[in-house]
Design a protein around this motif. Structure first.
Motif, PDB file in Angstrom:
ATOM      1  N   MET A   1      37.513  54.759  40.503  1.00  0.00           N
ATOM      2  CA  MET A   1      37.702  53.522  39.764  1.00  0.00           C
ATOM      3  C   MET A   1      36.833  53.584  38.507  1.00  0.00           C
ATOM      4  O   MET A   1      35.641  53.833  38.593  1.00  0.00           O
ATOM      5  CB  MET A   1      37.305  52.350  40.665  1.00  0.00           C
ATOM      6  N   ASN A   2      37.453  53.348  37.347  1.00  0.00           N
ATOM      7  CA  ASN A   2      36.683  53.400  36.104  1.00  0.00           C
ATOM      8  C   ASN A   2      35.952  52.080  35.856  1.00  0.00           C
ATOM      9  O   ASN A   2      36.131  51.101  36.577  1.00  0.00           O
ATOM     10  CB  ASN A   2      37.576  53.799  34.921  1.00  0.00           C
ATOM     11  N   ASP A   3      35.138  52.063  34.805  1.00  0.00           N
ATOM     12  CA  ASP A   3      34.308  50.882  34.496  1.00  0.00           C
ATOM     13  C   ASP A   3      35.144  49.632  34.259  1.00  0.00           C
ATOM     14  O   ASP A   3      34.783  48.549  34.706  1.00  0.00           O
ATOM     15  CB  ASP A   3      33.453  51.153  33.250  1.00  0.00           C
ATOM     16  N   THR A   4      36.244  49.779  33.563  1.00  0.00           N
ATOM     17  CA  THR A   4      37.084  48.624  33.255  1.00  0.00           C
ATOM     18  C   THR A   4      37.719  48.057  34.512  1.00  0.00           C
ATOM     19  O   THR A   4      37.760  46.842  34.701  1.00  0.00           O
ATOM     20  CB  THR A   4      38.174  49.008  32.231  1.00  0.00           C
ATOM     21  N   GLN A   5      38.184  48.915  35.389  1.00  0.00           N
ATOM     22  CA  GLN A   5      38.768  48.453  36.647  1.00  0.00           C
ATOM     23  C   GLN A   5      37.723  47.750  37.509  1.00  0.00           C
ATOM     24  O   GLN A   5      38.007  46.712  38.109  1.00  0.00           O
ATOM     25  CB  GLN A   5      39.384  49.625  37.414  1.00  0.00           C
ATOM     26  N   LEU A   6      36.526  48.301  37.551  1.00  0.00           N
ATOM     27  CA  LEU A   6      35.442  47.685  38.307  1.00  0.00           C
ATOM     28  C   LEU A   6      35.094  46.315  37.728  1.00  0.00           C
ATOM     29  O   LEU A   6      34.872  45.350  38.469  1.00  0.00           O
ATOM     30  CB  LEU A   6      34.210  48.598  38.304  1.00  0.00           C
ATOM     31  N   LEU A   7      35.088  46.221  36.423  1.00  0.00           N
ATOM     32  CA  LEU A   7      34.813  44.952  35.759  1.00  0.00           C
ATOM     33  C   LEU A   7      35.884  43.916  36.120  1.00  0.00           C
ATOM     34  O   LEU A   7      35.569  42.758  36.390  1.00  0.00           O
ATOM     35  CB  LEU A   7      34.748  45.161  34.247  1.00  0.00           C
ATOM     36  N   LEU A   8      37.146  44.330  36.160  1.00  0.00           N
ATOM     37  CA  LEU A   8      38.224  43.419  36.530  1.00  0.00           C
ATOM     38  C   LEU A   8      38.079  42.924  37.968  1.00  0.00           C
ATOM     39  O   LEU A   8      38.352  41.761  38.254  1.00  0.00           O
ATOM     40  CB  LEU A   8      39.587  44.092  36.334  1.00  0.00           C
ATOM     41  N   VAL A   9      37.637  43.791  38.856  1.00  0.00           N
ATOM     42  CA  VAL A   9      37.400  43.391  40.248  1.00  0.00           C
ATOM     43  C   VAL A   9      36.279  42.354  40.314  1.00  0.00           C
ATOM     44  O   VAL A   9      36.408  41.328  40.984  1.00  0.00           O
ATOM     45  CB  VAL A   9      37.076  44.615  41.133  1.00  0.00           C
ATOM     46  N   LYS A  10      35.204  42.604  39.581  1.00  0.00           N
ATOM     47  CA  LYS A  10      34.085  41.655  39.552  1.00  0.00           C
ATOM     48  C   LYS A  10      34.532  40.302  38.990  1.00  0.00           C
ATOM     49  O   LYS A  10      34.137  39.249  39.506  1.00  0.00           O
ATOM     50  CB  LYS A  10      32.930  42.206  38.703  1.00  0.00           C
ATOM     51  N   ILE A  11      35.347  40.333  37.947  1.00  0.00           N
ATOM     52  CA  ILE A  11      35.856  39.101  37.345  1.00  0.00           C
ATOM     53  C   ILE A  11      36.662  38.314  38.371  1.00  0.00           C
ATOM     54  O   ILE A  11      36.490  37.104  38.526  1.00  0.00           O
ATOM     55  CB  ILE A  11      36.689  39.405  36.080  1.00  0.00           C
ATOM     56  N   GLU A  12      37.543  38.993  39.072  1.00  0.00           N
ATOM     57  CA  GLU A  12      38.385  38.310  40.058  1.00  0.00           C
ATOM     58  C   GLU A  12      37.558  37.719  41.197  1.00  0.00           C
ATOM     59  O   GLU A  12      37.790  36.590  41.623  1.00  0.00           O
ATOM     60  CB  GLU A  12      39.444  39.282  40.605  1.00  0.00           C
ATOM     61  N   LEU A  13      36.573  38.469  41.683  1.00  0.00           N
ATOM     62  CA  LEU A  13      35.714  37.968  42.757  1.00  0.00           C
ATOM     63  C   LEU A  13      34.921  36.751  42.298  1.00  0.00           C
ATOM     64  O   LEU A  13      34.805  35.754  43.024  1.00  0.00           O
ATOM     65  CB  LEU A  13      34.768  39.067  43.245  1.00  0.00           C
ATOM     66  N   LEU A  14      34.383  36.809  41.096  1.00  0.00           N
ATOM     67  CA  LEU A  14      33.593  35.697  40.572  1.00  0.00           C
ATOM     68  C   LEU A  14      34.474  34.479  40.298  1.00  0.00           C
ATOM     69  O   LEU A  14      34.073  33.336  40.535  1.00  0.00           O
ATOM     70  CB  LEU A  14      32.855  36.132  39.307  1.00  0.00           C
ATOM     71  N   ARG A  15      35.686  34.727  39.849  1.00  0.00           N
ATOM     72  CA  ARG A  15      36.632  33.627  39.609  1.00  0.00           C
ATOM     73  C   ARG A  15      36.927  32.894  40.923  1.00  0.00           C
ATOM     74  O   ARG A  15      36.945  31.658  40.976  1.00  0.00           O
ATOM     75  CB  ARG A  15      37.919  34.179  38.990  1.00  0.00           C
ATOM     76  N   ASN A  16      37.148  33.664  41.978  1.00  0.00           N
ATOM     77  CA  ASN A  16      37.406  33.061  43.289  1.00  0.00           C
ATOM     78  C   ASN A  16      36.197  32.272  43.782  1.00  0.00           C
ATOM     79  O   ASN A  16      36.344  31.164  44.323  1.00  0.00           O
ATOM     80  CB  ASN A  16      37.804  34.132  44.309  1.00  0.00           C
ATOM     81  N   LYS A  17      35.014  32.840  43.596  1.00  0.00           N
ATOM     82  CA  LYS A  17      33.784  32.158  44.018  1.00  0.00           C
ATOM     83  C   LYS A  17      33.603  30.857  43.243  1.00  0.00           C
ATOM     84  O   LYS A  17      33.245  29.819  43.816  1.00  0.00           O
ATOM     85  CB  LYS A  17      32.579  33.077  43.810  1.00  0.00           C
ATOM     86  N   MET A  18      33.855  30.904  41.943  1.00  0.00           N
ATOM     87  CA  MET A  18      33.707  29.715  41.119  1.00  0.00           C
ATOM     88  C   MET A  18      34.657  28.614  41.592  1.00  0.00           C
ATOM     89  O   MET A  18      34.273  27.440  41.671  1.00  0.00           O
ATOM     90  CB  MET A  18      33.977  30.034  39.647  1.00  0.00           C
ATOM     91  N   THR A  19      35.876  28.977  41.908  1.00  0.00           N
ATOM     92  CA  THR A  19      36.854  27.998  42.388  1.00  0.00           C
ATOM     93  C   THR A  19      36.393  27.362  43.685  1.00  0.00           C
ATOM     94  O   THR A  19      36.445  26.135  43.837  1.00  0.00           O
ATOM     95  CB  THR A  19      38.230  28.666  42.578  1.00  0.00           C
ATOM     96  N   GLU A  20      35.920  28.176  44.617  1.00  0.00           N
ATOM     97  CA  GLU A  20      35.434  27.656  45.901  1.00  0.00           C
ATOM     98  C   GLU A  20      34.265  26.694  45.700  1.00  0.00           C
ATOM     99  O   GLU A  20      34.242  25.600  46.276  1.00  0.00           O
ATOM    100  CB  GLU A  20      34.996  28.803  46.809  1.00  0.00           C
ATOM    101  N   VAL A  21      33.297  27.102  44.895  1.00  0.00           N
ATOM    102  CA  VAL A  21      32.112  26.274  44.654  1.00  0.00           C
ATOM    103  C   VAL A  21      32.503  24.977  43.953  1.00  0.00           C
ATOM    104  O   VAL A  21      32.040  23.893  44.315  1.00  0.00           O
ATOM    105  CB  VAL A  21      31.047  27.053  43.843  1.00  0.00           C
TER     106      VAL A  21
END
Length: 68
Positions: free
Chosen positions: A1-21
């Motif tokens: 997984m390259n840096d950009t793909q990893l960044l997209l995964v982090k974005i999606e996880l944080l987006r989900n966390k933000m919605t839950e909170v």
């Protein structure tokens, strides 16, 4: 997984966390705002990477076409 793909995964996880909170504690809670700001930083970083990457491909392609 390259840096950009990893960044997209982090974005999606944080987006989900933000919605839950936000749904549990409110959209203007300190935790929601903090997560939102962190997400903004990641999105800005992604946007920067996305803008730089096509330029590099164009340079590579034009150098390759010229035999360089």
């Amino acid at each position: 997984m390259n840096d950009t793909q990893l960044l997209l995964v982090k974005i999606e996880l944080l987006r989900n966390k933000m919605t839950e909170v936000a749904l549990k504690k409110g959209f203007s809670s300190a935790e929601s705002v903090s997560i939102s700001q962190e997400l903004d930083q990641l999105l800005n970083l992604y946007d920067t990477k996305k803008q730089i990457k096509p330029d590099n491909k164009q340079l590579t392609a034009s150098h390759h076409d010229n035999g360089i």
